[in-house]
Design a protein around this motif. Structure first.
Motif, PDB file in Angstrom:
ATOM      1  N   UNK A  45      31.423 -51.933 -39.099  1.00  0.00           N
ATOM      2  CA  UNK A  45      30.588 -51.224 -38.130  1.00  0.00           C
ATOM      3  C   UNK A  45      30.810 -51.758 -36.718  1.00  0.00           C
ATOM      4  N   UNK A  46      31.006 -53.067 -36.601  1.00  0.00           N
ATOM      5  CA  UNK A  46      31.278 -53.666 -35.288  1.00  0.00           C
ATOM      6  C   UNK A  46      32.577 -53.111 -34.704  1.00  0.00           C
ATOM      7  N   UNK A  47      33.625 -53.083 -35.521  1.00  0.00           N
ATOM      8  CA  UNK A  47      34.917 -52.581 -35.041  1.00  0.00           C
ATOM      9  C   UNK A  47      34.836 -51.097 -34.694  1.00  0.00           C
ATOM     10  N   UNK A  48      34.159 -50.332 -35.520  1.00  0.00           N
ATOM     11  CA  UNK A  48      34.030 -48.897 -35.267  1.00  0.00           C
ATOM     12  C   UNK A  48      33.256 -48.632 -33.977  1.00  0.00           C
ATOM     13  N   UNK A  49      32.150 -49.346 -33.765  1.00  0.00           N
ATOM     14  CA  UNK A  49      31.369 -49.116 -32.545  1.00  0.00           C
ATOM     15  C   UNK A  49      32.153 -49.579 -31.314  1.00  0.00           C
ATOM     16  N   UNK A  50      32.914 -50.640 -31.454  1.00  0.00           N
ATOM     17  CA  UNK A  50      33.737 -51.109 -30.332  1.00  0.00           C
ATOM     18  C   UNK A  50      34.776 -50.058 -29.953  1.00  0.00           C
ATOM     19  N   UNK A  51      35.466 -49.523 -30.942  1.00  0.00           N
ATOM     20  CA  UNK A  51      36.487 -48.500 -30.673  1.00  0.00           C
ATOM     21  C   UNK A  51      35.864 -47.199 -30.170  1.00  0.00           C
ATOM     22  N   UNK A  52      34.741 -46.835 -30.737  1.00  0.00           N
ATOM     23  CA  UNK A  52      34.073 -45.614 -30.280  1.00  0.00           C
ATOM     24  C   UNK A  52      33.574 -45.761 -28.844  1.00  0.00           C
ATOM     25  N   UNK A  53      33.143 -46.951 -28.454  1.00  0.00           N
ATOM     26  CA  UNK A  53      32.731 -47.155 -27.065  1.00  0.00           C
ATOM     27  C   UNK A  53      33.909 -47.027 -26.110  1.00  0.00           C
ATOM     28  N   UNK A  54      35.106 -47.451 -26.532  1.00  0.00           N
ATOM     29  CA  UNK A  54      36.306 -47.238 -25.709  1.00  0.00           C
ATOM     30  C   UNK A  54      36.580 -45.744 -25.558  1.00  0.00           C
ATOM     31  N   UNK A  55      36.481 -45.031 -26.674  1.00  0.00           N
ATOM     32  CA  UNK A  55      36.669 -43.581 -26.647  1.00  0.00           C
ATOM     33  C   UNK A  55      35.584 -42.909 -25.802  1.00  0.00           C
ATOM     34  N   UNK A  56      34.366 -43.402 -25.920  1.00  0.00           N
ATOM     35  CA  UNK A  56      33.258 -42.858 -25.132  1.00  0.00           C
ATOM     36  C   UNK A  56      33.505 -43.038 -23.639  1.00  0.00           C
ATOM     37  N   UNK A  57      33.987 -44.206 -23.250  1.00  0.00           N
ATOM     38  CA  UNK A  57      34.259 -44.459 -21.826  1.00  0.00           C
ATOM     39  C   UNK A  57      35.322 -43.508 -21.301  1.00  0.00           C
ATOM     40  N   UNK A  58      36.387 -43.307 -22.053  1.00  0.00           N
ATOM     41  CA  UNK A  58      37.450 -42.399 -21.612  1.00  0.00           C
ATOM     42  C   UNK A  58      36.982 -40.943 -21.613  1.00  0.00           C
ATOM     43  N   UNK A  59      36.233 -40.553 -22.620  1.00  0.00           N
ATOM     44  CA  UNK A  59      35.736 -39.175 -22.700  1.00  0.00           C
ATOM     45  C   UNK A  59      34.751 -38.887 -21.572  1.00  0.00           C
ATOM     46  N   UNK A  60      33.903 -39.844 -21.263  1.00  0.00           N
ATOM     47  CA  UNK A  60      32.952 -39.686 -20.155  1.00  0.00           C
ATOM     48  C   UNK A  60      33.697 -39.573 -18.836  1.00  0.00           C
ATOM     49  N   UNK A  61      34.739 -40.379 -18.677  1.00  0.00           N
ATOM     50  CA  UNK A  61      35.531 -40.327 -17.447  1.00  0.00           C
ATOM     51  C   UNK A  61      36.224 -38.977 -17.312  1.00  0.00           C
ATOM     52  N   UNK A  62      36.800 -38.468 -18.405  1.00  0.00           N
ATOM     53  CA  UNK A  62      37.417 -37.136 -18.365  1.00  0.00           C
ATOM     54  C   UNK A  62      36.393 -36.069 -18.016  1.00  0.00           C
ATOM     55  N   UNK A  63      35.214 -36.177 -18.611  1.00  0.00           N
ATOM     56  CA  UNK A  63      34.144 -35.229 -18.303  1.00  0.00           C
ATOM     57  C   UNK A  63      33.837 -35.232 -16.809  1.00  0.00           C
ATOM     58  N   UNK A  64      33.718 -36.426 -16.248  1.00  0.00           N
ATOM     59  CA  UNK A  64      33.387 -36.538 -14.830  1.00  0.00           C
ATOM     60  C   UNK A  64      34.531 -36.070 -13.933  1.00  0.00           C
ATOM     61  N   UNK A  65      35.759 -36.239 -14.382  1.00  0.00           N
ATOM     62  CA  UNK A  65      36.902 -35.724 -13.621  1.00  0.00           C
ATOM     63  C   UNK A  65      36.874 -34.197 -13.582  1.00  0.00           C
ATOM     64  N   UNK A  66      36.473 -33.581 -14.694  1.00  0.00           N
ATOM     65  CA  UNK A  66      36.336 -32.120 -14.697  1.00  0.00           C
ATOM     66  C   UNK A  66      35.263 -31.675 -13.712  1.00  0.00           C
ATOM     67  N   UNK A  67      34.146 -32.396 -13.633  1.00  0.00           N
ATOM     68  CA  UNK A  67      33.092 -32.023 -12.696  1.00  0.00           C
ATOM     69  C   UNK A  67      33.544 -32.231 -11.255  1.00  0.00           C
ATOM     70  N   UNK A  68      34.274 -33.324 -11.012  1.00  0.00           N
ATOM     71  CA  UNK A  68      34.824 -33.557  -9.668  1.00  0.00           C
ATOM     72  C   UNK A  68      35.725 -32.391  -9.274  1.00  0.00           C
ATOM     73  N   UNK A  69      36.588 -31.982 -10.187  1.00  0.00           N
ATOM     74  CA  UNK A  69      37.483 -30.849  -9.915  1.00  0.00           C
ATOM     75  C   UNK A  69      36.681 -29.570  -9.711  1.00  0.00           C
ATOM     76  N   UNK A  70      35.653 -29.378 -10.501  1.00  0.00           N
ATOM     77  CA  UNK A  70      34.780 -28.202 -10.384  1.00  0.00           C
ATOM     78  C   UNK A  70      34.164 -28.131  -8.986  1.00  0.00           C
ATOM     79  N   UNK A  71      33.696 -29.265  -8.479  1.00  0.00           N
ATOM     80  CA  UNK A  71      33.059 -29.306  -7.167  1.00  0.00           C
ATOM     81  C   UNK A  71      34.058 -29.196  -6.023  1.00  0.00           C
ATOM     82  N   UNK A  72      35.255 -29.735  -6.211  1.00  0.00           N
ATOM     83  CA  UNK A  72      36.166 -29.894  -5.082  1.00  0.00           C
ATOM     84  C   UNK A  72      37.356 -28.945  -5.086  1.00  0.00           C
ATOM     85  N   UNK A  73      37.428 -28.029  -6.026  1.00  0.00           N
ATOM     86  CA  UNK A  73      38.569 -27.124  -6.078  1.00  0.00           C
ATOM     87  C   UNK A  73      38.612 -26.264  -4.809  1.00  0.00           C
TER      88      UNK A  73
END
Length: 130
Positions: A45-73
């Motif tokens: 469970x420790x390893x899974x949550x650690x890896x999922x948090x890495x995935x969460x950080x990247x997915x959140x960043x991608x989400x925010x990049x889409x919003x940045x593009x949405x606002x600034x296109x």
């Protein structure tokens, strides 16, 4: 016996925010709780949550990049791109929620604050400009 005025004031709920409150931390980041009845051992469970948090950080960043593009296109196809970026943002937002909930179900603590996401993501920070 309390007076009517005191009773009235006691039941009054103020619309003003209560500032400077601090809640105690109930679970440290990087740990898993044993309160959930899971068949998975703690190291798994420790390893899974650690890896999922890495995935969460990247997915959140991608989400925010889409919003940045949405606002600034700014393009002749502005409207179509604006809608496309917003659609992708919404899809990423659903993924962010699913990943964070999975971490919680495993007994872990999901990343939640922008500073923690920025510190963890492997995606390069974009320029502030358009």
């Amino acid at each position: 016996m309390p007076t009517k005025t005191a009773a009235r004031n006691h039941n009054h709920v103020s619309p003003q925010p209560r500032l400077h409150q601090r809640a105690k931390e109930v679970q440290a980041y990087g740990t898993v709780t044993h309160a959930l009845p899971l068949e998975l051992e703690e190291p798994v469970r420790m390893e899974m949550t650690e890896r999922l948090n890495l995935l969460l950080a990247d997915t959140t960043t991608l989400r925010d990049l889409y919003k940045k593009s949405h606002w600034q296109v700014a393009d002749p196809t502005f409207y179509q791109l604006h809608l496309l970026f917003d659609k992708h943002y919404s899809e990423q937002n659903e993924l962010v929620d699913s990943i964070a909930e999975r971490i919680q179900l495993l007994g872990g603590v999901s990343l939640a604050m922008a500073a923690d996401i920025a510190e963890t993501t492997q995606i390069e920070r974009p320029p502030r400009g358009r």
